[in-house]
Scaffold this motif. Structure first.
Motif, PDB file in Angstrom:
ATOM      1  N   PHE A 375       0.804  -1.197  -0.104  1.00 21.73           N
ATOM      2  CA  PHE A 375      -0.061  -0.258   0.140  1.00 21.73           C
ATOM      3  C   PHE A 375       0.841   1.233   0.269  1.00 21.73           C
ATOM      4  O   PHE A 375       0.598   2.298   0.715  1.00 21.73           O
ATOM      5  CB  PHE A 375      -1.102  -0.030   1.232  1.00 21.73           C
ATOM      6  N   TRP A 377       1.249   3.881  -1.947  1.00 20.52           N
ATOM      7  CA  TRP A 377       0.660   4.501  -3.112  1.00 20.52           C
ATOM      8  C   TRP A 377       1.411   5.354  -3.944  1.00 20.52           C
ATOM      9  O   TRP A 377       1.458   5.337  -4.982  1.00 20.52           O
ATOM     10  CB  TRP A 377      -0.463   5.266  -2.710  1.00 20.52           C
ATOM     11  N   PHE A 408      -6.493   0.262   1.147  1.00 20.73           N
ATOM     12  CA  PHE A 408      -7.456  -0.065   0.218  1.00 20.73           C
ATOM     13  C   PHE A 408      -7.425   1.082  -0.817  1.00 20.73           C
ATOM     14  O   PHE A 408      -6.882   2.185  -0.518  1.00 20.73           O
ATOM     15  CB  PHE A 408      -8.920  -0.107   1.083  1.00 20.73           C
ATOM     16  N   CYS A 409      -8.313   0.689  -1.814  1.00 18.70           N
ATOM     17  CA  CYS A 409      -8.673   1.965  -2.813  1.00 18.70           C
ATOM     18  C   CYS A 409     -10.212   1.961  -3.065  1.00 18.70           C
ATOM     19  O   CYS A 409     -10.717   0.928  -2.589  1.00 18.70           O
ATOM     20  CB  CYS A 409      -7.790   2.046  -4.055  1.00 18.70           C
ATOM     21  N   MET A 411     -11.674   0.702  -5.608  1.00 21.99           N
ATOM     22  CA  MET A 411     -12.163  -0.338  -6.503  1.00 21.99           C
ATOM     23  C   MET A 411     -12.801  -1.503  -5.624  1.00 21.99           C
ATOM     24  O   MET A 411     -14.013  -1.697  -6.295  1.00 21.99           O
ATOM     25  CB  MET A 411     -10.765  -0.964  -7.213  1.00 21.99           C
ATOM     26  N   CYS A 412     -12.384  -1.834  -4.640  1.00 23.28           N
ATOM     27  CA  CYS A 412     -12.986  -2.867  -3.763  1.00 23.28           C
ATOM     28  C   CYS A 412     -13.631  -2.243  -2.502  1.00 23.28           C
ATOM     29  O   CYS A 412     -14.613  -2.958  -2.118  1.00 23.28           O
ATOM     30  CB  CYS A 412     -11.963  -4.090  -3.419  1.00 23.28           C
ATOM     31  N   GLY A 413     -13.043  -1.366  -2.162  1.00 21.18           N
ATOM     32  CA  GLY A 413     -13.507  -0.460  -0.787  1.00 21.18           C
ATOM     33  C   GLY A 413     -13.017  -1.224   0.299  1.00 21.18           C
ATOM     34  O   GLY A 413     -12.161  -2.369   0.082  1.00 21.18           O
ATOM     35  N   CYS A 417     -11.296  -5.178   0.382  1.00 27.40           N
ATOM     36  CA  CYS A 417      -9.739  -5.135  -0.479  1.00 27.40           C
ATOM     37  C   CYS A 417      -9.099  -6.559   0.020  1.00 27.40           C
ATOM     38  O   CYS A 417      -8.789  -6.915   1.082  1.00 27.40           O
ATOM     39  CB  CYS A 417      -9.197  -3.757   0.288  1.00 27.40           C
ATOM     40  N   SER A 418      -8.868  -7.219  -1.004  1.00 26.18           N
ATOM     41  CA  SER A 418      -8.262  -8.775  -0.849  1.00 26.18           C
ATOM     42  C   SER A 418      -6.996  -8.640  -0.522  1.00 26.18           C
ATOM     43  O   SER A 418      -6.609  -9.462   0.494  1.00 26.18           O
ATOM     44  CB  SER A 418      -8.067  -9.325  -2.189  1.00 26.18           C
ATOM     45  N   MET A 419      -6.303  -7.600  -0.717  1.00 26.14           N
ATOM     46  CA  MET A 419      -4.774  -7.563  -0.410  1.00 26.14           C
ATOM     47  C   MET A 419      -4.622  -6.932   1.110  1.00 26.14           C
ATOM     48  O   MET A 419      -3.850  -7.694   1.970  1.00 26.14           O
ATOM     49  CB  MET A 419      -3.929  -6.563  -1.159  1.00 26.14           C
TER      50      MET A 419
END
Ligand code: SF4
Length: 496
Positions: A375, A377, A408-409, A411-413, A417-419
């Motif tokens: 993360f 960024w 997170f970003c 895209m998934c919230g 956030c899978s990562m």
């Protein structure tokens, strides 16, 4: 007469240009010399191009990308043309072809050479046609005069349409899209109206002598490249390729460097065949391909249709990719088109380099992946092929500075956030093994929201700082600033 790079290489001399190339490519200077001596790579470096930062084109080196710029009869402006050069170099073009057909061609070409750290290529036939007043008025004397003048101006490589012969023309009769190369159609029209052989073929030895004097590299034009999938790999294309092979060997006898241009429109299952055939017919001379477009159905998206073919060609051994912009077949590209086209082609070139395990190529991917998983960024934006676009897209939904620390970003919230979920699980596993809660805290985690704006904790030290981006083969920042500094009026006119 000045010594050409291939002549020096054949005599065992490692030139300053070869040393610089070796440094940029992370290779041994002796390896560079061998590749140039054997004609497997070219260093387009006109002895009159003082601003040049030498680079190399060959299948053993990082895949290169060319951008075409140039005015047309409807748009002609010196500052605009300099701005296009700046944009092309800024977004990573390894060479730039000036395909101008408008006015002030001499002044624009000289300005390009004066300012450009990357090799400049041209198609002298265009200027000759303009000066002659039409294809039918061309003479061999005028062609040689224009070629010699452009060589004296410092042009590093020239597309010469000498491979299309009178006997090839009937082979195109059954084609769906005929002859689509500009130079090819001009030469064909001249041969038909005069009833004679291609004038560029007739004076090829004289052209070799001019090129040897200034160390101009041939880019042998593929006048009969297919303009549609239906015409790919036909008799006309391959008959011309055979002639290009002969012309390659003739130029080498004059100690002139050669690369060979390739198609065009080719379906995916025939891309590798095209590269392999050119390498065999032309004794390994570098292959410089336009795309190829792997489907004809997507005008407006041909930077994508062609980048797919370009990536496959790079993997198969093409040495340089000529970019295609979204405006292909539709109109003259603007700056945003140049940016999109170059991004597509740098992706294609880099993908080929990764597939071919070029030294250092994968380091860039690994560094970006580490930054992504951690993360980081800002690091991720900085490592991106187009940092401005990556940052802009992120900031469209999460512009505040604190989101640059978020796990997170949009895209998934945060919840999905899978990562973030995976990192938490990993850290939990580590914590349970060491008797500690995640990330060393004594308190258990309380669900997704808790991670909203936490600072990241590296699982491992990111290697990003050690990656010299781009890792191989492209320009250094000094070279870029050389264009920017010298084109202040262009920047004031609105460039980034
Ligand atoms: S939210 Fe989705 S896209 Fe964004 S960082 Fe997490 S996994 Fe990646």
């Amino acid at each position: 007469m000045a010594q050409t790079q291939i002549q020096a290489a054949r005599e065992g001399t490692v030139t300053d240009a070869m040393k610089r190339v070796a440094e940029r490519e992370n290779r041994e200077p002796e390896f560079v010399r061998e590749q140039v001596a054997e004609g497997q790579a070219v260093i387009p470096a006109n002895v009159n191009h003082d601003a040049l930062d030498p680079m190399i084109i060959g299948r053993e080196f990082a895949t290169k990308v060319n951008a075409n710029i140039g005015n047309s009869e409807t748009t002609s402006d010196l500052e605009e043309e300099l701005r296009k050069l700046h944009t092309a170099v800024h977004y990573g073009a390894d060479t730039v072809m000036d395909l101008g057909t408008g006015s002030d061609l001499d002044e624009i070409r000289e300005t390009h050479v004066d300012h450009s750290p990357v090799p400049i290529g041209t198609v002298p036939l265009y200027e000759a046609v303009k000066r002659a007043g039409g294809p039918e008025e061309l003479t061999t004397e005028l062609l040689l005069e224009v070629i010699e003048k452009q060589a004296e101006q410092g042009v590093d490589y020239m597309t010469i349409h000498a491979g299309i012969l009178a006997e090839h023309l009937s082979l195109t009769d059954g084609r769906k899209t005929g002859i689509v190369s500009r130079g090819g159609s001009i030469m064909a029209s001249w041969m038909v109206s005069h009833g004679e052989q291609n004038p560029l073929f007739q004076v090829y030895d004289e052209i070799c002598e001019i090129f040897a004097e200034h160390d101009v590299t041939f880019s042998l034009g593929d006048s009969l490249r297919p303009g549609s999938l239906a015409d790919a790999c036909d008799e006309a294309q391959y008959a011309e390729l055979d002639t290009l092979g002969e012309l390659t060997r003739r130029a080498w006898k004059y100690n002139v460097q050669v690369m060979v241009e390739g198609p065009g429109h080719v379906p995916m299952h025939k891309v590798a065949e095209n590269v392999e055939r050119q390498q065999e017919v032309c004794d390994g001379a570098p292959f410089y391909v336009l795309g190829p477009l792997v489907t004809d159905i997507a005008p407006g998206y041909d930077h994508i249709t062609s980048a797919i073919g370009a990536a496959m060609a790079a993997e198969a051994g093409a040495a340089m990719l000529c970019y295609v912009t979204p405006k292909e077949h539709l109109g003259l590209p603007d700056e945003e088109d140049v940016r999109d086209g170059l991004a597509a082609y740098r992706i294609a070139a880099h993908s080929g380099d990764v597939a071919n395990e070029r030294p250092g190529a994968r380091d860039w991917d690994d560094a970006l992946s580490e930054a992504r998983y951690n993360f980081e960024w800002r690091e991720q934006f900085g490592l991106a092929l187009d940092p401005d676009r990556a940052r802009d897209y992120h900031d469209q939904t999460l512009p505040e500075d604190n989101y640059k620390e978020a796990r997170f970003c949009s895209m998934c919230g945060v919840e999905f956030c899978s990562m973030r979920i995976d990192r938490d699980a990993r850290e939990s596993r580590r914590g349970s093994r060491s008797g500690q809660s995640p990330e060393g805290s004594d308190q258990p985690r309380e669900g997704g929201e808790m991670n909203r704006l936490e600072s990241t904790t590296d699982l491992e030290a990111s290697p990003a700082a050690e990656v010299n981006r781009p890792p191989v083969g492209t320009h250094d920042s000094d070279a870029l600033s050389a264009v920017g500094d010298d084109s202040q009026s262009v920047e004031q006119a609105g460039d980034d």
